[in-house]
Design an enzyme around this catalytic site. Structure first.
Site, PDB file in Angstrom:
ATOM      1  CD  GLN A   1     -17.948   5.886  -0.879  1.00  0.00           C
ATOM      2  OE1 GLN A   1     -19.132   5.736  -1.085  1.00  0.00           O
ATOM      3  NE2 GLN A   1     -17.382   7.085  -0.951  1.00  0.00           N
TER       4      GLN A   1
ATOM      5  CB  SER B   1      -8.571  11.598  -2.164  1.00  0.00           C
ATOM      6  OG  SER B   1      -7.628  12.025  -3.128  1.00  0.00           O
TER       7      SER B   1
ATOM      8  CG  HIS C   1      -2.194   0.722   1.064  1.00  0.00           C
ATOM      9  ND1 HIS C   1      -2.446   1.585   0.012  1.00  0.00           N
ATOM     10  CD2 HIS C   1      -3.328   0.737   1.821  1.00  0.00           C
ATOM     11  CE1 HIS C   1      -3.659   2.085   0.145  1.00  0.00           C
ATOM     12  NE2 HIS C   1      -4.216   1.595   1.225  1.00  0.00           N
TER      13      HIS C   1
END
Length: 641
Positions: free
Chosen positions: A552, A451, A335
């Site tokens: 999400q 983000s 990641h």
């Protein structure tokens, strides 16, 4: 084979040309007093009153005129001037590279594809060949800077986003370190671009050259080479120890084991080939036999341990595409180089490529005899054998400890939520808070990734979803003695969603508190002999223990994302809202007696049903009332995928 144009290697500066064209702004530094006030507001209702008063005094001293906070803020503003992004290095180290935990479950998320129905091994290999072909096409887009710019969706939509993460998809490698890992990127203008994929099969590793004589292998050629690899891997006389297990260990332990491996030139050569590859393709054997969403996800998260496919991995590489004989397929992601949405965008492109086929490439006859793929060799000392045994044992512990469920809530989805004029994400986040409160009668620090790619080199900041407004709503929903009217509950729900939405906007515009406080803390390490009391205070330490770690990850194709919890007594909650359903991936640890993924999923389902019932009491035309069966059922009775 398709003929490739010979393109000179890219210089690092070219990867940033998108940002230069877009002229993205720098990440702003929030005002100090604003961040301190928001921090106290976020934590006041989550800690005892006496503890909060103590923390309030500490924050006041920290933010006093002429105090340490102002000094650090000035240093941060200087850093903003000198760097493209003032938090990116601090964030990367804190979130990933300093973390000593093993990558499987603890750090590496997975994306699970729709189950494939392979009739035989050839079907499996055709799928893998098509996937590799898609990877090469996508990489060609990246190499030629032809990938279209992403634009913000949802809140404050329509703004261009930083694209730098895409250029790390196939060029990054996480190198283990004894105290801190290093994120390595292939940026050299001297070394050639990687032209090989590493294929893992039966815990063995093979070099698959995908470009030969400046020609990219066709899918047919790739299929032929993969068949050779499967045949080579099946030769038990040639089998070598499952070195990939070492990458599943704690980062310091793997760094130590790697140091031992590097003493031998054969091992150095093998490690070099893996560290420079485009990606890994893991040809897995069958898993447990259970092909539910839950069990296929487990195969991606940890491979089922060393007795199944857990050693058929190399966790340091940013992308590992898994193609299982039983139809379990997906991608495991290291990641640190990029965020989940970038992974999803890449993956959806690959799947669309596989569905439509790439007819534009010029086909030529294959060379008469392709060179055989090469098996990577390893020389294992007794010390390495000991490391392998230890790694295998610890991976088994990870497998046994993970409590995981994929739960598909199918009573309604984002269509209904939008009819209530609510943000689907805000609505679901409030439902998660209600679910947790029902189980534990309290709210806890919650992480939802937001983000910040609107800014140069932006990654993410945190939306703190456990708001005072959420607490007021969940208390009203669970306090049966108070007899709160439905209209009042509905008003509290709207306020909770509005508070969530406002914090979301604050986060995506660079005004959230987590990155700011992190940067101030890291600057204090250099400036202060002793850690400031602000960052040693129990409230601050508690604020960074995210018992609820949520995200999400929407998709347009049939797939879903999942990951593990970030603290021993916590939950991971990844969700994908669809028009008429919501897919949740809930994770926790069996080692914590307080947590249960099934119980939490049931509580989420019950909360969503009650919230729909509450909304429908005002607007019955928008949705049919839930039946008694719907209200009662949880994932054990409903769709436990």
């Amino acid at each position: 084979m398709p003929i490739l144009e010979k393109v000179p290697p890219k210089m690092p500066v070219q990867a940033s040309s998108c940002e230069e064209v877009l002229d993205l702004p720098k990440l702003p530094v929030p005002p100090l007093q604003q961040t301190l006030a928001t921090y106290l507001q976020c934590m006041q209702h989550l800690v005892p009153e006496e503890q909060f008063r103590k923390s309030q005094a500490i924050v006041k001293r920290f933010g006093a005129p002429g105090g340490l906070g102002e000094t650090l803020q000035e240093k941060l503003l200087e850093r903003q001037e000198k760097t493209a992004n003032w938090v990116s290095e601090y964030w990367l180290n804190d979130m990933y590279l300093n973390n000593r935990l093993a990558l499987p479950v603890n750090s590496s998320p997975a994306v699970i594809f729709a189950r494939q129905h392979f009739q035989d091994t050839n079907d499996q290999l055709r799928f893998a060949a098509s996937l590799i072909s898609g990877v090469l096409s996508y990489k060609a887009l990246l190499d030629s800077q032809s990938i279209p710019t992403d634009w913000a969706k949802g809140q404050l939509s329509g703004q261009p986003l930083c694209m730098k993460q895409y250029y790390r998809l196939f060029s990054s490698y996480r190198l283990p370190g004894h105290t801190q890992d290093t994120l390595v990127a292939q940026k050299s203008s001297i070394m050639p671009e990687p032209e090989h994929v590493i294929v893992a099969c039966c815990n063995q590793f093979f070099v698959l050259d995908v470009v030969i004589n400046f020609r990219r292998l066709s899918e047919g050629d790739l299929f032929t080479q993969l068949r050779k690899i499967v045949k080579m891997a099946s030769n038990e006389d040639e089998r070598l120890p499952p070195i990939g297990l070492l990458t599943s260990d704690g980062r310091s332990e793997w760094a130590k084991a790697r140091t031992v491996l590097l003493k031998d030139s054969t091992n150095r050569d093998s490690l070099d080939m893996i560290e420079r590859c485009i990606c890994l393709v893991c040809l897995d054997g069958p898993g447990t036999g259970d092909l539910s969403d839950t069990h296929r996800a487990l195969q991606l998260l940890h491979g089922g341990g060393c007795s199944l496919n857990g050693a058929n991995r190399w966790y340091d590489k940013s992308l590992q595409f898994v193609v299982g004989r039983d139809g379990t397929c997906g991608v495991v992601c290291e990641h640190s180089p990029f965020d989940g949405i970038v992974l999803v965008q890449c993956t959806e492109h690959l799947l669309k490529h596989m569905m439509t086929g790439n007819k534009k490439l010029v086909r030529v006859d294959s060379v008469s005899e392709l060179p055989a793929p090469r098996r990577l060799r390893w020389k294992c000392s007794p010390e390495t054998q000991g490391h392998l045994a230890s790694s295998a044992e610890k991976l088994q512990r990870i497998v046994k400890n993970l409590d995981f469920i994929v739960y598909k809530f199918d009573n309604y989805g984002k269509t209904f939520i939008k009819k209530q004029k609510c943000s689907p994400d805000g609505f679901i986040q409030v439902a998660l808070q209600l679910a947790y409160y029902r189980l534990y009668q309290r709210l806890v620090p919650t992480y939802e990734s937001a983000s910040i790619r609107r800014f140069q080199e932006g990654r993410v900041d945190n939306i703190r979803s456990a708001t005072p407004e959420a607490l007021a709503f969940v208390q009203a929903m669970t306090d049966h003695k108070a007899a709160v009217l439905a209209s009042e509950k509905l008003q509290l729900l709207q306020r909770a969603i509005q508070a969530q939405t406002e914090y979301t906007v604050m986060a995506i515009t660079g005004m959230a508190i987590d990155n700011h406080l992190l940067a101030l803390r890291e600057l204090a390490r250099d400036l202060c002999k002793e850690p400031p009391e602000m960052f040693m205070d129990e409230t601050y330490l508690m604020s960074n223990r995210f018992i609820l770690s949520t995200s999400q990850v929407p998709t347009t194709m049939e797939m879903f994302c999942c990951y593990g919890p970030v603290v021993p007594n916590g939950y991971g909650a990844c969700y994908n809202p669809h028009a008429e359903a919501i897919t949740f991936c809930i994770s926790s640890f069996h080692g914590c007696k307080e947590t249960s993924s099934v119980e939490f999923a049931e509580a989420v389902g019950a909360s969503l049903v009650d919230m729909r019932d509450l909304c429908s009491s005002r607007q019955p035309a928008d949705s049919k009332p839930p039946t008694a069966k719907e209200r009662a059922r949880g994932p054990s009775q409903a769709k436990q995928s």
